[in-house]
Design an enzyme around this catalytic site. Structure first.
Site, PDB file in Angstrom:
ATOM      1  N   LYS A   1       0.804  -1.230   0.000  1.00  0.00           N
ATOM      2  CA  LYS A   1       0.000   0.000   0.000  1.00  0.00           C
ATOM      3  C   LYS A   1       0.839   1.283   0.000  1.00  0.00           C
ATOM      4  O   LYS A   1       0.428   2.281  -0.579  1.00  0.00           O
ATOM      5  CB  LYS A   1      -0.924   0.030   1.219  1.00  0.00           C
ATOM      6  CG  LYS A   1      -2.093  -0.925   1.142  1.00  0.00           C
ATOM      7  CD  LYS A   1      -2.984  -0.708   2.353  1.00  0.00           C
ATOM      8  CE  LYS A   1      -4.099  -1.726   2.401  1.00  0.00           C
ATOM      9  NZ  LYS A   1      -5.077  -1.413   3.434  1.00  0.00           N
TER      10      LYS A   1
ATOM     11  N   ASP B   1     -10.130   2.791   2.086  1.00  0.00           N
ATOM     12  CA  ASP B   1     -10.278   2.312   3.476  1.00  0.00           C
ATOM     13  C   ASP B   1     -10.921   3.399   4.337  1.00  0.00           C
ATOM     14  O   ASP B   1     -11.795   3.118   5.165  1.00  0.00           O
ATOM     15  CB  ASP B   1      -8.915   1.956   4.079  1.00  0.00           C
ATOM     16  CG  ASP B   1      -8.331   0.694   3.481  1.00  0.00           C
ATOM     17  OD1 ASP B   1      -9.119  -0.163   3.022  1.00  0.00           O
ATOM     18  OD2 ASP B   1      -7.101   0.562   3.456  1.00  0.00           O
TER      19      ASP B   1
END
Ligand code: ATR
Length: 267
Positions: A65, A101
């Site tokens: 990420k 997220d």
């Protein structure tokens, strides 16, 4: 045929393929969702290769990420969080990086009618999930207190998030007394009957989201329900980060109920 997928290592137990494919089937889209496990050093080649092959979109998970942020053109929120979990290859320029997220956590709360604007929120945890959730809550207008086992990490994160303060876990009791929203962004409770929050600190004025989704009913959520709090389990956050990614990629409203069912039937 549009190809989507998940880049991570490992990705073997991911619930994203059945969740996204249920949505493609429901809407009659000619699309598939695959999983890819490149070596850590090969992440740049993997993304450039995906772009060259015409892959439509990728989700990104651990350990990629942060590295992906340097390879794609990240949106502002992803830049501030310091992590990308969704790549959109549409258009001719460099692929765009998003962090769904944060938005996933916000949508999980909002869909349960939990207000955030002007509210006091407590985030437990200052790792990757904690960062995304803290920035998301602050963007939604909440005042955020971050409590972490390693207090210095909470303070460092709080310095980057608007209106936030950083604390150790010992401050939780006091922080929660005045709080409206609590989010567990630690791994505590995952596959274990443990909680990072003292039971006595929970009360009926709280809405509690646990980012842990295995088990669905964590000890924290059980304690919170016993205290009369509103509870939101981690599968909602997982669902809405996927819903957001789906909507970025396809430009269509996601069939949320179908995706939710595909996810929950496997948890
Ligand atoms: P993620 O990307 O899922 O957030 P991470 O970046 O490794 O994973 O962060 C894990 C978080 O869980 C951290 O906030 C960590 O606290 P530390 O920063 O002090 O390590 C927290 N955590 C993990 N195990 C914990 C435990 N037993 N008690 C309290 N906090 C814990």
């Amino acid at each position: 045929m549009d190809v989507y997928g998940l880049l991570g290592n490992p990705v073997g137990h991911s619930l994203s393929p059945p969740m996204h494919e249920a949505a493609y089937d429901e809407l009659g889209l000619e699309a598939r969702y695959a999983t890819f496990e490149p070596e850590e050093d090969d992440i740049g080649d993997a993304i450039r290769g995906a772009d060259a092959l015409g892959i439509a979109g990728l989700n990104v998970t651990i350990p990629f990420k942060q590295a992906v942020l340097e390879i794609v053109a990240p949106e502002d929120l992803a830049t501030r969080i310091g992590a990308v979990n969704t790549i959109d290859f549409a258009g001719s320029g460099p692929p765009t990086g998003y962090n769904t997220d944060a938005v996933g956590a916000l949508r999980a709360l909002r869909e349960h009618d939990i207000a955030l604007e002007g509210e006091q929120a407590v985030v437990v945890g200052a790792g990757g999930a904690g960062r995304a959730i803290a920035f998301g809550l602050a963007d939604a207008g909440a005042t955020v207190a971050i409590a972490n086992r390693t207090e210095s990490k909470a303070r460092d994160l709080a310095a980057a998030v608007p209106r936030a303060t950083g604390h150790g876990l010992a401050a939780l009791e006091q922080l929660l007394a005045d709080a409206d929203v609590l989010v567990n962004a630690t791994s505590v409770g995952m596959d274990a009957d443990a909680t990072p929050v003292p039971e006595d600190a929970l009360h009926g004025g709280l809405a509690v989201l646990d980012a842990v989704y295995s088990p669905l009913e964590t000890r924290l959520l059980r304690d919170a329900a016993d205290a009369g709090a509103t509870t939101v389990d981690g599968a909602w956050m997982l669902l809405y980060q996927g819903v957001e990614a789906f909507e970025i990629w396809t430009g269509q409203d996601a069939p949320v109920d179908v995706m939710n069912e595909a996810l929950r039937s496997r948890l």
